[in-house]
Motif scaffolding. Structure first.
Motif, PDB file in Angstrom:
ATOM      1  N   GLY A  99      -2.576   7.783   2.631  1.00 49.01           N
ATOM      2  CA  GLY A  99      -1.434   7.215   3.334  1.00 49.01           C
ATOM      3  C   GLY A  99      -1.700   5.894   4.029  1.00 49.01           C
ATOM      4  O   GLY A  99      -0.786   5.330   4.633  1.00 49.01           O
ATOM      5  N   ASP A 100      -2.919   5.356   3.954  1.00 53.86           N
ATOM      6  CA  ASP A 100      -3.215   4.083   4.603  1.00 53.86           C
ATOM      7  C   ASP A 100      -2.451   2.938   3.937  1.00 53.86           C
ATOM      8  O   ASP A 100      -2.144   2.985   2.747  1.00 53.86           O
ATOM      9  N   VAL A 101      -2.188   1.896   4.729  1.00 51.88           N
ATOM     10  CA  VAL A 101      -1.417   0.747   4.273  1.00 51.88           C
ATOM     11  C   VAL A 101      -2.246  -0.522   4.404  1.00 51.88           C
ATOM     12  O   VAL A 101      -2.866  -0.770   5.433  1.00 51.88           O
ATOM     13  N   ILE A 102      -2.260  -1.318   3.329  1.00 49.77           N
ATOM     14  CA  ILE A 102      -2.830  -2.660   3.352  1.00 49.77           C
ATOM     15  C   ILE A 102      -1.683  -3.647   3.284  1.00 49.77           C
ATOM     16  O   ILE A 102      -0.782  -3.506   2.454  1.00 49.77           O
ATOM     17  N   VAL A 103      -1.693  -4.659   4.130  1.00 48.15           N
ATOM     18  CA  VAL A 103      -0.725  -5.750   4.042  1.00 48.15           C
ATOM     19  C   VAL A 103      -1.488  -7.029   3.712  1.00 48.15           C
ATOM     20  O   VAL A 103      -2.418  -7.411   4.423  1.00 48.15           O
ATOM     21  N   ASP A 104      -1.087  -7.668   2.606  1.00 46.46           N
ATOM     22  CA  ASP A 104      -1.638  -8.969   2.234  1.00 46.46           C
ATOM     23  C   ASP A 104      -0.667 -10.020   2.740  1.00 46.46           C
ATOM     24  O   ASP A 104       0.367 -10.279   2.126  1.00 46.46           O
ATOM     25  N   ALA A 105      -0.965 -10.592   3.898  1.00 43.58           N
ATOM     26  CA  ALA A 105      -0.072 -11.554   4.544  1.00 43.58           C
ATOM     27  C   ALA A 105      -0.227 -12.915   3.885  1.00 43.58           C
ATOM     28  O   ALA A 105      -1.328 -13.446   3.799  1.00 43.58           O
ATOM     29  N   GLY A 106       0.884 -13.480   3.424  1.00 45.08           N
ATOM     30  CA  GLY A 106       0.822 -14.716   2.658  1.00 45.08           C
ATOM     31  C   GLY A 106       0.291 -14.436   1.274  1.00 45.08           C
ATOM     32  O   GLY A 106      -0.634 -15.094   0.798  1.00 45.08           O
ATOM     33  N   SER A 107       0.879 -13.451   0.601  1.00 42.84           N
ATOM     34  CA  SER A 107       0.323 -12.915  -0.646  1.00 42.84           C
ATOM     35  C   SER A 107       0.513 -13.816  -1.848  1.00 42.84           C
ATOM     36  O   SER A 107      -0.114 -13.614  -2.881  1.00 42.84           O
ATOM     37  N   GLY A 108       1.395 -14.813  -1.755  1.00 42.32           N
ATOM     38  CA  GLY A 108       1.559 -15.752  -2.855  1.00 42.32           C
ATOM     39  C   GLY A 108       2.024 -15.082  -4.132  1.00 42.32           C
ATOM     40  O   GLY A 108       3.006 -14.342  -4.156  1.00 42.32           O
ATOM     41  N   THR A 109       1.303 -15.321  -5.212  1.00 38.97           N
ATOM     42  CA  THR A 109       1.671 -14.761  -6.515  1.00 38.97           C
ATOM     43  C   THR A 109       1.387 -13.277  -6.618  1.00 38.97           C
ATOM     44  O   THR A 109       1.772 -12.637  -7.597  1.00 38.97           O
ATOM     45  N   GLY A 110       0.690 -12.712  -5.639  1.00 39.09           N
ATOM     46  CA  GLY A 110       0.457 -11.273  -5.612  1.00 39.09           C
ATOM     47  C   GLY A 110      -0.715 -10.796  -6.435  1.00 39.09           C
ATOM     48  O   GLY A 110      -0.978  -9.595  -6.500  1.00 39.09           O
ATOM     49  N   GLU A 111      -1.450 -11.701  -7.060  1.00 33.68           N
ATOM     50  CA  GLU A 111      -2.547 -11.277  -7.932  1.00 33.68           C
ATOM     51  C   GLU A 111      -3.620 -10.519  -7.160  1.00 33.68           C
ATOM     52  O   GLU A 111      -4.133  -9.503  -7.629  1.00 33.68           O
ATOM     53  N   LEU A 112      -3.962 -11.028  -5.986  1.00 33.12           N
ATOM     54  CA  LEU A 112      -5.003 -10.361  -5.208  1.00 33.12           C
ATOM     55  C   LEU A 112      -4.516  -9.016  -4.688  1.00 33.12           C
ATOM     56  O   LEU A 112      -5.257  -8.029  -4.684  1.00 33.12           O
ATOM     57  N   ALA A 113      -3.265  -8.945  -4.270  1.00 32.48           N
ATOM     58  CA  ALA A 113      -2.710  -7.672  -3.798  1.00 32.48           C
ATOM     59  C   ALA A 113      -2.692  -6.645  -4.918  1.00 32.48           C
ATOM     60  O   ALA A 113      -2.978  -5.461  -4.703  1.00 32.48           O
ATOM     61  N   GLU A 114      -2.348  -7.074  -6.143  1.00 33.72           N
ATOM     62  CA  GLU A 114      -2.362  -6.153  -7.277  1.00 33.72           C
ATOM     63  C   GLU A 114      -3.779  -5.660  -7.551  1.00 33.72           C
ATOM     64  O   GLU A 114      -3.990  -4.485  -7.889  1.00 33.72           O
ATOM     65  N   LEU A 115      -4.751  -6.541  -7.389  1.00 32.96           N
ATOM     66  CA  LEU A 115      -6.135  -6.127  -7.575  1.00 32.96           C
ATOM     67  C   LEU A 115      -6.544  -5.119  -6.509  1.00 32.96           C
ATOM     68  O   LEU A 115      -7.283  -4.167  -6.778  1.00 32.96           O
ATOM     69  N   MET A 116      -6.043  -5.292  -5.284  1.00 31.14           N
ATOM     70  CA  MET A 116      -6.301  -4.317  -4.227  1.00 31.14           C
ATOM     71  C   MET A 116      -5.741  -2.951  -4.616  1.00 31.14           C
ATOM     72  O   MET A 116      -6.407  -1.921  -4.453  1.00 31.14           O
ATOM     73  N   ALA A 117      -4.499  -2.946  -5.108  1.00 35.57           N
ATOM     74  CA  ALA A 117      -3.862  -1.677  -5.464  1.00 35.57           C
ATOM     75  C   ALA A 117      -4.593  -0.987  -6.610  1.00 35.57           C
ATOM     76  O   ALA A 117      -4.637   0.250  -6.671  1.00 35.57           O
ATOM     77  N   LEU A 118      -5.163  -1.770  -7.503  1.00 41.42           N
ATOM     78  CA  LEU A 118      -5.918  -1.208  -8.617  1.00 41.42           C
ATOM     79  C   LEU A 118      -7.272  -0.690  -8.150  1.00 41.42           C
ATOM     80  O   LEU A 118      -7.710   0.398  -8.531  1.00 41.42           O
ATOM     81  N   GLU A 119      -7.922  -1.467  -7.309  1.00 44.42           N
ATOM     82  CA  GLU A 119      -9.272  -1.121  -6.849  1.00 44.42           C
ATOM     83  C   GLU A 119      -9.254   0.056  -5.879  1.00 44.42           C
ATOM     84  O   GLU A 119     -10.108   0.928  -5.929  1.00 44.42           O
ATOM     85  N   PHE A 120      -8.255   0.070  -4.986  1.00 44.22           N
ATOM     86  CA  PHE A 120      -8.183   1.104  -3.954  1.00 44.22           C
ATOM     87  C   PHE A 120      -7.019   2.030  -4.284  1.00 44.22           C
ATOM     88  O   PHE A 120      -6.002   2.061  -3.590  1.00 44.22           O
ATOM     89  N   ARG A 121      -7.185   2.759  -5.368  1.00 46.01           N
ATOM     90  CA  ARG A 121      -6.107   3.580  -5.900  1.00 46.01           C
ATOM     91  C   ARG A 121      -5.582   4.549  -4.838  1.00 46.01           C
ATOM     92  O   ARG A 121      -6.345   5.225  -4.167  1.00 46.01           O
ATOM     93  N   GLY A 122      -4.265   4.614  -4.722  1.00 48.51           N
ATOM     94  CA  GLY A 122      -3.634   5.539  -3.809  1.00 48.51           C
ATOM     95  C   GLY A 122      -3.270   4.933  -2.472  1.00 48.51           C
ATOM     96  O   GLY A 122      -2.428   5.473  -1.769  1.00 48.51           O
ATOM     97  N   VAL A 123      -3.902   3.817  -2.113  1.00 46.77           N
ATOM     98  CA  VAL A 123      -3.557   3.160  -0.861  1.00 46.77           C
ATOM     99  C   VAL A 123      -2.330   2.292  -1.098  1.00 46.77           C
ATOM    100  O   VAL A 123      -2.202   1.636  -2.121  1.00 46.77           O
ATOM    101  N   ARG A 124      -1.414   2.290  -0.171  1.00 49.75           N
ATOM    102  CA  ARG A 124      -0.198   1.490  -0.316  1.00 49.75           C
ATOM    103  C   ARG A 124      -0.504   0.033  -0.001  1.00 49.75           C
ATOM    104  O   ARG A 124      -1.074  -0.282   1.041  1.00 49.75           O
ATOM    105  N   VAL A 125      -0.131  -0.862  -0.904  1.00 47.50           N
ATOM    106  CA  VAL A 125      -0.392  -2.288  -0.738  1.00 47.50           C
ATOM    107  C   VAL A 125       0.945  -3.020  -0.682  1.00 47.50           C
ATOM    108  O   VAL A 125       1.780  -2.874  -1.573  1.00 47.50           O
ATOM    109  N   ILE A 126       1.138  -3.805   0.379  1.00 46.20           N
ATOM    110  CA  ILE A 126       2.379  -4.551   0.577  1.00 46.20           C
ATOM    111  C   ILE A 126       2.084  -6.043   0.539  1.00 46.20           C
ATOM    112  O   ILE A 126       1.164  -6.527   1.198  1.00 46.20           O
TER     113      ILE A 126
END
Length: 885
Positions: free
Chosen positions: A347-374
């Motif tokens: 249930g933990d949440v990661i927020v990528d502030a100033g996420s831009g194109t979202g590539e890094l946030a998508e990599l976070m969601a892939l790497e840390f499976r199950g954690v919510r990435v915004i």
């Protein structure tokens, strides 16, 4: 859609009471959703309500107009799918150009065909009234609210449509202003912003409330202090509806409406009478639009105070170049920062502030499976690009400096190369991190990766290359015509001095030493120049930003003052930038006591700042490195306890020695796998030490060791664990059965077109058991499965990975795994034996084109054996993490 469409104006004569009504008291309900608590969310003076007629009061016809044009030009029948994929949020010019490109016709021919269909639907057809439109017009009319209409269609067309829909009875015909009327006033063809400006100049005593089914024109209303209501197109809560809801929010909508059934709530907002506080509080909260977390965060999405400055600074930026450069840096950022990520819980949440194109946030969601990435960003252009490749994340529009999320809701908030933009456009990273402190859970973490001011303050002597381009501008060339990429490094420095901060923002001295020129300059400004000198494609935008805002010491002291603890400010050297952009073009020197020059090392290119919110509230001003209550595992010691003697083929872990075949090694995303020489039929799996997240690696080994009984319970054929690290958890290794000789991975079967109906049947039966339980999930990556030949000649699909996850809706087989098993493009070029995760748009295309309509053999077979309960459905991205502790 490029020019002004049909608009209705309601002039509402209302005098506001002196006691303002708080927009935050309006609840998210099945009919109205509050997006902003800004002061402009309620009228500040008399009201004009502006409606885009087609799509708000009358059913829209744009899909039919573009669809018939597409069919007539191409002869194809995939009209609805093409429109859904290509026409949303684009101007008429863009859509017609796309049709011309697809059909091979000239743009003139396409425009002529479109004009005929446009006339047909606007002039000839009956435009059906949307439900409850009569009610809202009647309600306003009963309060003596006059109605003015401005239309992009001809006057006779809109009068006929309104009359046939029964709406004209509430409208004074004299107050209908057509497109032609507006052009007579303005003297030319107009767009929506000019219309609003035209009206506001004549009706300056009114607040404009704008109702729109699209997402264009909202910014002008907000800039002038108006209110925006969005009515997203599409069936309520469908994927299309959510997509358009998000576009409305990104464009600035204050409220989202699900049709007009809640018309009285809208009237209350516009009139702001004494009963508003009571009536609105009594609105029944219907079905949640999205998960509870998102409901809470939606009420705190204030727009950036300096949004006009930000938008102006980015006007003209080449986002194609920008996103390519950002994409190239994604893995560098991940490698640099992921090791500092905390251990995540369910249930933990990661927020990528100033996420831009979202590539890094998508990599976070892939790497840390199950954690919510915004993904949080204030750039409409970049969020639009992020939405095109969105897989597992959620997009939220907002100002990274402000509070956007509920207190105590975030485990990790990242500011990756965004702090300098906040600082450059009138904001403050100190304020941003103070607000983040409120949003973080106790024990939550911030990570900042950004440019860094050199700690040194004494001047340096900078030598610049003058041979790598032009040293002077061509004669007669104006500053607007400069191609910065053609200039030498030395000439670029002159442009930097003349143009940064409107010129002469710093001091320097040109010094000749031994016949060569050196620039005597403060280290901070040398850094500002050489770190941006290669961004010539967007030079005019880049020089509006100051890169450095903190030194390492200033970062630490600022966070101490904000109450953070366990603070680390780590210098980072980007070797690629140093080796490819600086070395040979930039030299930094000092003069020693003997008056001789000697070269000094470049300052760190970046900094990584890590800090935690205390687990227990404490007074501001804690010390760096104070002890946290979390017992942190020293993963590096665990990695160091594993040694590999590649010459002798021995892996040592504590007192255990394993004789391995070094030629057999396979490296997956989290494990290194060796065949054992002295135990035929078994392999050794050890944790991979060079990954971005040590915790995730050890967690995956836990999910193998501790969950074997679940595989047995569900009757899953798998390669059993014969031995594991008795010193764990954390577990460093397992000894596992090996796939028998002649076994073939499912990935190879798919790539070679050899996956059989028997294989599909066996996998489908496994998926049916697991997915329907909604308790656990397997790794359905085809690289994790093998076809094994039995002694009797039959074959069996066997689970090689052994990992068992807790159920997570985003990773359901019907959303991700099924596409990987059907379309080999997700396996081609896969790294670390990990299939590519399809984007949401790719899933929607697969669902619409393939699953629903295709009669191909693979689709037919999957439909035959997959339980309908786990068939693909129209996907709405709901973030509801369920992952292991």
């Amino acid at each position: 859609m490029k020019y002004f469409k049909v608009i209705i104006l309601f002039i509402v004569g209302v005098v506001l009471f002196s006691c303002p009504v708080d927009a935050r008291r309006i609840h998210t309900s099945s009919t109205i959703e509050v997006i902003s608590n800004r002061s402009s969310a309620l009228p500040s003076k008399l009201v004009i309500a502006v409606f885009d007629v087609h799509g708000t009061l009358l059913e829209p016809t744009w899909k039919q107009e573009y669809g018939d044009t597409y069919r007539a030009c191409t002869g194809r029948d995939d009209v609805e799918e093409w429109i859904d994929l290509n026409a949303w949020s684009k101007s008429t010019t863009e859509i017609l150009n796309l049709i011309a490109e697809v059909s091979g016709k000239t743009i003139e021919d396409v425009e002529e065909i479109y004009a005929s269909f446009y006339e047909h639907y606007r002039a000839d057809n009956l435009a059906e009234a949307k439900p409850y439109t009569l009610d809202i017009l009647r309600s306003l009319n009963e309060q003596n609210i006059p109605i003015i209409i401005i239309t992009g269609s001809s006057k006779d067309v809109i009068l006929r449509q309104l009359d046939e829909a029964g709406l004209l009875q509430y409208i004074n015909i004299e107050n209908v202003i057509s497109q032609g009327d507006l052009e007579n006033n303005l003297g030319r063809e107009i767009d929506r912003r000019e219309v609003f400006r035209f009206l506001q100049n004549r009706l300056s005593d009114y607040t404009f409330a704008y109702f729109d089914d699209w997402n264009r024109g909202m910014q002008q209303i907000i800039t002038e202090g108006g209110i925006v209501f969005g009515l997203p197109q599409g069936e309520f809560e469908s994927g299309e509806w959510f997509k358009n809801r998000n576009l409305h929010i990104a464009s600035g909508a204050n409220y989202i409406l699900n049709g007009w059934s809640g018309f009285q709530d809208v009237v209350n907002i516009l009139t702001a009478n004494e009963s508003l506080a009571v009536d609105i509080e009594q609105i029944e909260v219907g079905q949640d639009l999205i998960e509870e977390f998102t409901q809470e965060l939606s009420i705190a999405q204030d727009r950036v105070v300096n949004i006009e400055v930000f938008v102006a600074a980015n006007r003209g930026r080449d986002f194609t170049v920008y996103t390519r450069l950002m994409g190239a840096a994604t893995y560098a950022k991940a490698d640099a920062t992921f090791p500092y990520f905390p251990e995540f819980q369910e249930g933990d949440v990661i927020v990528d502030a100033g996420s831009g194109t979202g590539e890094l946030a998508e990599l976070m969601a892939l790497e840390f499976r199950g954690v919510r990435v915004i993904e949080l960003d204030i750039s409409h252009e970049l969020q639009e690009r992020a939405s095109e490749n969105q897989t597992l994340t959620e997009l939220v529009y907002g100002d990274a400096q402000e509070i956007n999320f509920p207190p105590g809701s975030i485990k990790l908030k990242c500011y990756f190369t965004v702090g300098h933009e906040i600082e450059s456009f009138g904001g403050s990273m100190e304020i941003a991190l103070s607000n983040t402190f409120v949003e973080l859970k106790p024990g939550g973490r911030i990570i900042v990766r950004d440019f860094v001011i050199p700690s040194r303050t004494e001047p340096l002597y900078m030598k610049l290359d003058s041979t790598d381009g032009l040293n002077a501008l061509p004669e007669g060339l104006s500053s607007d015509g400069i191609d910065y990429s053609t200039l030498s490094t030395r000439a670029l420095f002159d442009r930097f001095y003349q143009e940064f901060g409107d010129g002469e923002a710093f001091e320097y001295e040109s010094v000749m030493i031994d016949g060569e020129e050196y620039i005597k300059i403060a280290p901070e400004w040398a850094y500002e120049f050489y770190m941006r000198k290669d961004y010539t494609a967007n030079w005019r935008n880049e020089i509006k930003e100051k890169y450095g805002y903190w030194s390492l010491e200033e970062a630490e002291n600022t966070l101490i003052g904000l109450g953070y603890e366990n603070i680390r400010a780590v210098p980072e050297y980007n070797d690629w930038i140093i080796g490819n952009r600086l070395r040979g073009q930039i030299g930094l020197y000092e003069i020693n006591e003997d008056g001789l020059l000697y070269e000094v090392e470049l300052s760190p290119t970046h900094m990584i700042v890590v800090a935690d919110k205390p687990l227990i509230d404490s007074e501001v001003g804690g010390q760096i490195g104070t002890e946290g209550a979390i017992d942190v595992i020293n993963y590096q010691n665990l990695f160091d306890s594993i040694t590999i003697d590649s010459e002798r083929g021995i892996v040592r872990i504590d007192d255990n020695e394993f004789l391995v075949d070094m030629d057999s090694v396979k490296i997956s995303s989290k494990h290194v796998v060796f065949e054992l020489k002295d135990r035929e039929g078994y392999v050794l799996k050890i944790v991979r030490s060079d990954t971005r997240s040590a915790h995730n690696v050890f967690k995956s080994m836990y999910q193998i060791v501790e969950r074997q009984d679940i595989l047995d319970e569900f009757g899953i054929p798998y390669l059993k664990v014969a031995e594991f690290d008795t010193a764990g958890p954390p577990y460093r290794y397992v000894v596992q059965e090996a796939a028998l000789e002649g076994s073939i991975s499912a990935a190879d079967l798919i790539l070679n077109g050899e996956l059989s109906e028997v294989d599909i049947l066996q996998i489908a039966e496994i998926v049916n058991r697991f997915e329907k339980s909604k308790q656990y999930q397997l790794n359905m990556n085809p690289y994790a499965w093998y076809r094994v030949k039995n002694d009797d000649g039959t074959t069996q699909m066997v689970y090689f990975s052994g990992i068992v996850y807790l159920y997570d809706e985003r990773w359901e087989f019907r959303y991700i795994g099924l596409m990987q098993w059907i379309d080999k493009k997700y396996l081609e070029g896969a790294e670390d034996y990990r299939a590519v995760v399809p984007s949401i748009n790719e899933y929607r295309e697969f669902y619409s084109y393939d699953w629903l309509d295709s009669s191909s053999d693979p689709i037919r077979v999957w439909k035959k054996y997959l339980d309908k309960a786990v068939w693909p459905i129209e996907r709405i991205l709901k973030i509801d993490s369920n992952e292991d502790n």
